[in-house]
Design an enzyme around this catalytic site. Sequence first.
Site, PDB file in Angstrom:
ATOM      1  N   TYR A 182      -1.654  -4.470  -6.789  1.00  8.72           N
ATOM      2  CA  TYR A 182      -2.056  -4.097  -5.422  1.00  8.72           C
ATOM      3  C   TYR A 182      -1.154  -4.784  -4.400  1.00  8.72           C
ATOM      4  O   TYR A 182      -0.679  -4.164  -3.444  1.00  8.72           O
ATOM      5  CB  TYR A 182      -3.529  -4.500  -5.221  1.00  8.72           C
ATOM      6  CG  TYR A 182      -4.102  -4.026  -3.927  1.00  8.72           C
ATOM      7  CD1 TYR A 182      -4.670  -2.761  -3.822  1.00  8.72           C
ATOM      8  CD2 TYR A 182      -4.066  -4.827  -2.791  1.00  8.72           C
ATOM      9  CE1 TYR A 182      -5.199  -2.311  -2.629  1.00  8.72           C
ATOM     10  CE2 TYR A 182      -4.587  -4.386  -1.595  1.00  8.72           C
ATOM     11  CZ  TYR A 182      -5.153  -3.125  -1.517  1.00  8.72           C
ATOM     12  OH  TYR A 182      -5.658  -2.689  -0.328  1.00  8.72           O
ATOM     13  N   HIS A 202     -11.442  -3.358  -1.431  1.00  9.71           N
ATOM     14  CA  HIS A 202     -11.244  -2.706  -2.742  1.00  9.71           C
ATOM     15  C   HIS A 202     -11.503  -3.723  -3.847  1.00  9.71           C
ATOM     16  O   HIS A 202     -11.177  -4.907  -3.703  1.00  9.71           O
ATOM     17  CB  HIS A 202      -9.801  -2.210  -2.911  1.00  9.71           C
ATOM     18  CG  HIS A 202      -9.400  -1.144  -1.948  1.00  9.71           C
ATOM     19  ND1 HIS A 202      -9.898   0.133  -1.996  1.00  9.71           N
ATOM     20  CD2 HIS A 202      -8.533  -1.164  -0.913  1.00  9.71           C
ATOM     21  CE1 HIS A 202      -9.350   0.866  -1.029  1.00  9.71           C
ATOM     22  NE2 HIS A 202      -8.523   0.090  -0.355  1.00  9.71           N
ATOM     23  N   ASP A 253      -9.333   5.617   3.738  1.00  8.52           N
ATOM     24  CA  ASP A 253     -10.149   5.199   2.595  1.00  8.52           C
ATOM     25  C   ASP A 253     -11.298   4.288   3.034  1.00  8.52           C
ATOM     26  O   ASP A 253     -12.225   4.038   2.263  1.00  8.52           O
ATOM     27  CB  ASP A 253      -9.313   4.531   1.489  1.00  8.52           C
ATOM     28  CG  ASP A 253      -8.370   3.461   1.987  1.00  8.52           C
ATOM     29  OD1 ASP A 253      -7.962   3.519   3.156  1.00  8.52           O
ATOM     30  OD2 ASP A 253      -8.024   2.557   1.205  1.00  8.52           O
ATOM     31  N   GLU A 256      -7.749   2.912   8.059  1.00 11.56           N
ATOM     32  CA  GLU A 256      -7.145   3.850   7.103  1.00 11.56           C
ATOM     33  C   GLU A 256      -8.269   4.707   6.503  1.00 11.56           C
ATOM     34  O   GLU A 256      -9.396   4.232   6.305  1.00 11.56           O
ATOM     35  CB  GLU A 256      -6.369   3.101   6.006  1.00 11.56           C
ATOM     36  CG  GLU A 256      -5.505   4.056   5.188  1.00 11.56           C
ATOM     37  CD  GLU A 256      -4.440   3.400   4.313  1.00 11.56           C
ATOM     38  OE1 GLU A 256      -4.349   2.171   4.273  1.00 11.56           O
ATOM     39  OE2 GLU A 256      -3.701   4.166   3.670  1.00 11.56           O
ATOM     40  N   HIS A 258      -3.482  -4.422   6.810  1.00 12.87           N
ATOM     41  CA  HIS A 258      -2.454  -3.577   6.244  1.00 12.87           C
ATOM     42  C   HIS A 258      -1.818  -2.619   7.268  1.00 12.87           C
ATOM     43  O   HIS A 258      -0.724  -2.137   7.082  1.00 12.87           O
ATOM     44  CB  HIS A 258      -3.128  -2.797   5.094  1.00 12.87           C
ATOM     45  CG  HIS A 258      -2.371  -1.695   4.503  1.00 12.87           C
ATOM     46  ND1 HIS A 258      -2.909  -0.487   4.206  1.00 12.87           N
ATOM     47  CD2 HIS A 258      -1.070  -1.614   4.126  1.00 12.87           C
ATOM     48  CE1 HIS A 258      -2.022   0.303   3.664  1.00 12.87           C
ATOM     49  NE2 HIS A 258      -0.899  -0.341   3.594  1.00 12.87           N
TER      50      HIS A 258
END
Length: 399
Positions: A192, A225, A82, A80, A145
């Site tokens: 989250y 994260h 990010d 992804e 994810h």
Amino acid sequence: MRAIKVKEDFYWVGAIDWKVRNFHGYSTTRGTTYNAYLLIDEKIVLFDTVKHGFEEELLARISSVVEPSKVDYLVVNHIEPDHAGAFLRAVEVIKPEKIFITRNGKQGIISHFHKGDLPFEEVKTGYEVKVGKRTLRFIETPMIHWPDSMMTYIPEDKILVSQDAFGAHYATSGRFDDEVDYCELIQETRKYYANIVYPYSPQVAKLLQTVKEMKLEFEIICPDHGVVLRKHIKDILALYEKWSSFTCEPVVLIIYDTMWKSTEKMAYAIMEGVSKEGVEVKLRNLTVSDPTELMAEVLESKGLILGSPTLNNGLLPTVSGFLTYMKGLRPRGKIGAAFGSYGWSGESVKLLNQYLQEIQAEIVHEGIRCKYAPDKEVLAQCEELGRLVAKKIKESCSA
Ligand code: FEO
């Protein structure tokens, strides 16, 4: 900009995004971090990169330990943007000998960057690479994810580089879970999970089972994260077990919006009924509620009572917008009911019940429709509805 030592020869080299407040719709009220990690062994390994725009921060942190061109291997746990937005820039500087990635990851990188002539090495669960004293063991985690996702375990150090899993959008000066406020950490981890991981709860449950079967022990979990986990690993794993099994608290969440206060009066009467049964109840008006925060409450609440007046044969846009978002996150294990006022056509309750059906809620009442404004009789019905949902929750939670 410097690297932070996580363990001997293992460093955090990511970026802190203090300012972001909207992460594709997720309200990141405490900012976020894009974590990357560096392992120094006979081979030097970089795990993931960062979001586009933070490339120089990543390279500066790596440079504080080693010249970036000395990095041998790049592990892409997740593509992804990010985490892979800085992929091309990192590859250009590092010129890695190998890029370890899943097949889906490789295809995704090629689709994103249209560049296939890179030294990809496809990996699957169980694939191992010796990098000196240490081993990289890869574990595919599709849909935690994205389809490309995987984690990397370093058995010698009991380190799990877990990409999105076990993380939180949480920008802090502390890099470890014992350097930040525990309540904030749990709050942000819950938020989250509810907004990112929730739809993949069956995969999370399977992963936790695999971890048990493989007898993996974790001294350190390094998510992509938030902070590095070293003190509260047990707590976070227990929460993931709870959330992925759809275990809820005996709490009723009344989520509604209103036009001329009729639906709101109904909501308050329902709340009264729930309260009289001694069950905790929360009233959330969608005009003033943050959908991201609200999802964290949906995650843990057993009761879900939805209210909307009928507008143009449908729901109020605040309600339909939130319910569309919620449906996509696939909550399960709820006890539900619906209510709403109307002027002439009155479709809202039927539509709200459809949303409850789509999330497989147990609907305990056909719903209460009220023409124009509720009188005493309707308000008494609403109170009874609240009592009914509360009783069902007490039965269910004591079973
Ligand atoms: Fe943090 Fe799925 O990316």
